[in-house]
Write a protein that holds these residues in place. Sequence first.
Motif: not given
Length: 358
Positions: A38-39, A72-74, A103, A106
Amino acid sequence: MNSDRTLALSVLDLVPVRTGQTSAQAVVATLEVAATADKLGYRRYWFAEHHNMPAVASTTPPVLAAAVAARTEQIRVGSGGVMLPNHSTLIVAEQFAALAAIAPGRIDLGLGRAPGSDPVISQLLHQSGTAPGAESFPQQVREIMALLDPAGAGVRLRGGEGYAVRSTPVAVAGEIPQVWLLGSSDFSAKLAAELGLPYVFANHFGGPGLSDALATYRDTYQPSEAFPEPRTILTVNASVAPTAEEAAERMLPQRRTMARLRTGLPMTAQETVEEAQATPLPGPAESYATKSGSTDPDRLKEVVDTPDNALEQLTAFAGRYGVDEVMIAPVAGAYDGEPIDRAPGAEQTVRLLGEALG
């Protein structure tokens, strides 16, 4: 990652379980791999569905996807795939509708028509009846698509009256899970083209039909509202390390696991590198493990190298077949003494490839 990158990378995770590790520890480890992906801007993180295998903890893709979505974010999360013969279409639709609520925008629902298990396990998954055969797969896919649509699906009851059914929570436009079809032959390629769905060829273990499957899919593709153009992904096993020697050592346990599977030897938890180096397999299995390590540039089932070299191979492979994305299975193993609640080889593979892509 740079917005002008020419290669999109994603991750397919079977949640490997190694010697001395509990399956619960393997799940904890995979959450760290997902956070790394994710990062670094990976596009998707998918879980496969396999049952009753000592070296695999990925049995419930929607549950694992929910855990990753929360961490996670994205990155898009989902299944690669849900093995549809094992499940009720309504249950699958409801699970992924709930994920879409957790989410929004996503969630991916990758669907496969293999059982992902042996006949006994397949029957245990269907104790109330007989498991549907592969011939039911096209109708099951259509049912799931209808159930996920906000308009819902109609069921005709015995008396002739209609009955409305939809998956809940109901997703709004733009947040409906993306449905992908998975396969290692042209069966799912033809169905994906007919339904206007994106297609994943299981290149990391599939047979020789890659070129034919992609050609069939593209030549017969029927545009849909969600996907006006065909979209494709290829999967590749990966072990990436600072040196080629380390990458090869970390790939050895995975090769031996597949050799056991293909030659009918008893399955075990995935060995550590040292265990794999210490004990030769019986003749046919050892031969299979050695052959599985060969790399054909026209059919790259695995990449085992340093970051820049691995990225070069993956980019060339994607370009050769004109695919939109490469999904790596980070199967790199662990050495004795590495943290038992982490997947160091997988984390390293994802991190180094992501950093190389920039």
